[in-house]
Write a protein that holds these residues in place. Structure first.
Motif, mmCIF file in Angstrom:
data_model
loop_
_atom_site.group_PDB
_atom_site.id
_atom_site.type_symbol
_atom_site.label_atom_id
_atom_site.label_comp_id
_atom_site.label_asym_id
_atom_site.label_seq_id
_atom_site.Cartn_x
_atom_site.Cartn_y
_atom_site.Cartn_z
ATOM 1 N N ASN A 65 -1.772 8.664 13.592
ATOM 2 C CA ASN A 65 -2.607 7.769 12.780
ATOM 3 C C ASN A 65 -4.028 7.670 13.331
ATOM 4 O OD1 ASN A 65 -1.689 6.666 10.330
ATOM 5 N ND2 ASN A 65 -0.103 5.525 11.398
ATOM 6 N N PHE A 66 -4.190 7.818 14.641
ATOM 7 C CA PHE A 66 -5.542 7.876 15.196
ATOM 8 C C PHE A 66 -6.273 9.096 14.645
ATOM 9 C CE2 PHE A 66 -4.389 5.254 19.163
ATOM 10 C CZ PHE A 66 -5.026 4.139 18.660
ATOM 11 N N PHE A 67 -5.609 10.243 14.652
ATOM 12 C CA PHE A 67 -6.227 11.482 14.191
ATOM 13 C C PHE A 67 -6.528 11.443 12.688
ATOM 14 C CE2 PHE A 67 -4.601 13.010 18.197
ATOM 15 C CZ PHE A 67 -5.513 13.986 18.577
ATOM 16 N N LEU A 68 -5.719 10.706 11.933
ATOM 17 C CA LEU A 68 -5.840 10.696 10.477
ATOM 18 C C LEU A 68 -6.392 9.384 9.929
ATOM 19 C CD1 LEU A 68 -2.472 12.506 9.678
ATOM 20 C CD2 LEU A 68 -4.780 13.440 9.434
ATOM 21 N N PHE A 69 -7.036 8.602 10.784
ATOM 22 C CA PHE A 69 -7.673 7.359 10.338
ATOM 23 C C PHE A 69 -6.706 6.497 9.519
ATOM 24 C CE2 PHE A 69 -11.021 10.414 11.151
ATOM 25 C CZ PHE A 69 -11.933 9.684 11.901
ATOM 26 N N GLN A 70 -5.486 6.407 10.011
ATOM 27 C CA GLN A 70 -4.428 5.564 9.446
ATOM 28 C C GLN A 70 -4.056 5.923 8.009
ATOM 29 O OE1 GLN A 70 -3.356 2.115 11.886
ATOM 30 N NE2 GLN A 70 -5.018 1.195 10.737
ATOM 31 N N LEU A 71 -4.324 7.149 7.615
ATOM 32 C CA LEU A 71 -3.922 7.602 6.280
ATOM 33 C C LEU A 71 -2.418 7.477 6.085
ATOM 34 C CD1 LEU A 71 -4.747 9.050 3.597
ATOM 35 C CD2 LEU A 71 -4.251 11.211 4.778
ATOM 36 N N GLN A 72 -1.666 7.560 7.188
ATOM 37 C CA GLN A 72 -0.202 7.511 7.098
ATOM 38 C C GLN A 72 0.304 6.126 6.700
ATOM 39 O OE1 GLN A 72 1.121 10.874 10.319
ATOM 40 N NE2 GLN A 72 0.609 8.868 11.149
ATOM 41 N N ARG A 73 -0.545 5.124 6.823
ATOM 42 C CA ARG A 73 -0.172 3.807 6.292
ATOM 43 C C ARG A 73 -0.524 3.813 4.806
ATOM 44 N NH1 ARG A 73 -1.111 -1.050 10.682
ATOM 45 N NH2 ARG A 73 0.445 -0.269 12.169
ATOM 46 N N HIS A 74 0.058 4.789 4.130
ATOM 47 C CA HIS A 74 -0.336 5.086 2.763
ATOM 48 C C HIS A 74 0.140 4.030 1.770
ATOM 49 C CE1 HIS A 74 -2.391 8.051 0.428
ATOM 50 N NE2 HIS A 74 -1.428 8.100 -0.478
ATOM 51 N N SER A 75 1.184 3.332 2.127
ATOM 52 C CA SER A 75 1.683 2.278 1.251
ATOM 53 C C SER A 75 0.612 1.223 1.006
ATOM 54 C CB SER A 75 2.922 1.625 1.870
ATOM 55 O OG SER A 75 3.988 2.550 1.937
ATOM 56 N N ASP A 76 -0.033 0.789 2.077
ATOM 57 C CA ASP A 76 -1.056 -0.244 1.928
ATOM 58 C C ASP A 76 -2.308 0.308 1.258
ATOM 59 O OD1 ASP A 76 -1.995 -2.847 2.145
ATOM 60 O OD2 ASP A 76 -2.937 -2.502 4.094
ATOM 61 N N HIS A 77 -2.589 1.590 1.487
ATOM 62 C CA HIS A 77 -3.764 2.184 0.842
ATOM 63 C C HIS A 77 -3.631 2.140 -0.676
ATOM 64 C CE1 HIS A 77 -6.930 4.851 -0.378
ATOM 65 N NE2 HIS A 77 -6.050 5.655 -0.949
ATOM 66 N N HIS A 78 -2.453 2.467 -1.202
ATOM 67 C CA HIS A 78 -2.285 2.440 -2.655
ATOM 68 C C HIS A 78 -2.171 1.018 -3.188
ATOM 69 C CE1 HIS A 78 -2.153 6.393 -4.539
ATOM 70 N NE2 HIS A 78 -1.797 6.843 -3.345
ATOM 71 N N PHE A 79 -1.697 0.124 -2.355
ATOM 72 C CA PHE A 79 -1.591 -1.276 -2.765
ATOM 73 C C PHE A 79 -2.966 -1.940 -2.748
ATOM 74 C CE2 PHE A 79 0.046 -5.723 -1.793
ATOM 75 C CZ PHE A 79 0.488 -5.940 -3.086
ATOM 76 N N ASN A 80 -3.807 -1.515 -1.789
ATOM 77 C CA ASN A 80 -5.151 -2.083 -1.657
ATOM 78 C C ASN A 80 -6.129 -0.936 -1.386
ATOM 79 O OD1 ASN A 80 -4.387 -5.128 -1.392
ATOM 80 N ND2 ASN A 80 -3.103 -4.095 0.118
ATOM 81 N N ALA A 81 -6.465 -0.194 -2.423
ATOM 82 C CA ALA A 81 -7.197 1.067 -2.252
ATOM 83 C C ALA A 81 -8.557 0.916 -1.591
ATOM 84 C CB ALA A 81 -7.359 1.755 -3.604
#
Length: 365
Positions: free
Chosen positions: A293-309
């Motif tokens: 997640n450090f390398f990918l800027f927390q993209l893997q917390r994708h659930s929250d990204h789609h919930f709060n884009a």
């Protein structure tokens, strides 16, 4: 711990730096970046485990507005432009074996695609015109500028429905998904842009059509690289163009592999003939492995990204009630390229998720 976490996001720069060092070492050393991404990072992930903590609600605003986190993404934008120019130049002037050419191009794409598109994705969701501009610049360097339109106005609207090209279906291989997502995603971006212009009473065949520019700019950029190096060297070189589009192919293919992983088999429930339920955390696979997640800027917390884009990467939340991947993206992307292994690992997990969450509509696809 807070200071260490802030520094951790600079780890993304390790990948291109390793590529540069490996290139000058030559030969088998060009495999170093691939081994680092697909073996060492997953190994460290397995040791360090997942970080399930979230930024305290009282601190979210302060952390979200901390310029430091934006500064890292701005640095990456300028770095990637320089990195691409360097890579195209050395690919042109050095005599490389076929093995070195292929491994070098793939290694570069792990930076431009794995990190660069992730940063472009982060910046493209923001309201700032500067951040959106940087997003487009990064996408230009991988010949995937239509992603800016399709992802924001297409994927985020249609995610986890049969109408979304970037949502992988259960029992669909990555290779079948890749073709559908690449071709239909590009077509969708044209349709979205044409409708935007139609609402404004502007012809699709005009300088106001972003898709015309988004299609042409990568070719213009590649042409400028070739022209610039040709002038510098005193003779015409075509290698920068070949290199540019080759690394672009691997870069956007890596993006599509990530897309494949993020929503595999998860579908939103249909409310009526024209509407689906609102996007929720359980419509994306979540992964909170701390190192990747450090390398990918927390993209893997994708659930929250789609919930709060619109949320910035540093304040994305982990959700216990979202479907969890068994490993971080580097492992899952590698697994996605082996369909039988992917199905063996993910289908039982998807089935278990559906059984524990009968309110979802995943089984009806």
């Amino acid at each position: 711990m807070k200071a260490l976490r802030k520094i951790g996001y600079f780890s993304a720069f390790i990948i291109p730096v390793l590529t540069i060092i490996s290139f000058y070492l030559g030969g088998i050393a060009n495999l170093s970046t691939l081994l680092f991404v697909y073996l060492l990072i997953p190994a460290i992930d397995s040791i360090t485990g997942r970080d399930l903590s979230n930024v305290p609600k009282a601190s979210v605003s302060e952390v979200a507005n901390d310029f430091y986190y934006r500064f890292i993404t701005y640095c990456w934008t300028f770095f990637q432009l320089t990195f691409i120019a360097w890579a195209a130049f050395v690919f042109t002037i050095h005599t490389l074996s076929l093995f070195e050419q292929i491994t070098f191009i793939i290694a570069v794409s792990l930076s431009t695609g794995g990190i660069g598109i992730t940063v472009a994705h982060e910046l493209g969701h923001k309201k700032s015109l500067l951040e959106r501009f940087y997003s487009k610049v990064l996408l230009m360097t991988v010949s995937y500028m239509h992603f800016y339109i399709e992802h924001n106005k297409g994927h985020h609207v249609r995610v986890s429905t049969p109408d979304d090209p970037a949502t992988s279906r259960q029992n669909e291989s990555f290779y079948a998904f890749w073709w559908r997502s690449v071709t239909r995603g590009y077509k969708s971006a044209w349709e979205i842009e044409n409708k935007r212009l139609e609402r404004k009473g502007i012809s699709s065949f005009s300088i106001h059509n972003n898709m015309i520019w988004f299609t042409l700019l990568p070719f213009i950029f590649a042409g400028l690289l070739s022209a610039g190096f040709s002038l510098y060297l005193g003779y015409f070189v075509w290698q920068p163009i070949v290199f540019f589009f080759a690394q672009s192919f691997f870069a956007f293919s890596l993006l599509e592999a990530v897309n494949y992983v993020e929503h595999y088999g998860l579908m939103r429930k249909k409310i009526d003939e024209n509407r689906y339920e609102r996007v929720a955390p359980h419509h994306s696979w979540n992964a909170s492995q701390i190192v990747s997640n450090f390398f990918l800027f927390q993209l893997q917390r994708h659930s929250d990204h789609h919930f709060n884009a619109i949320k910035r990467y540093q304040v994305l939340d982990h959700y216990d009630n979202a479907p969890q991947l068994p490993a971080g993206y580097p492992t899952m992307v590698l697994m996605a390229h082996i369909p039988q292994l992917w199905f063996k690992v993910m289908n039982p997990r998807l089935k278990k998720w559906n059984e524990l969450n009968p309110g979802t509509d995943n089984a009806s696809q």
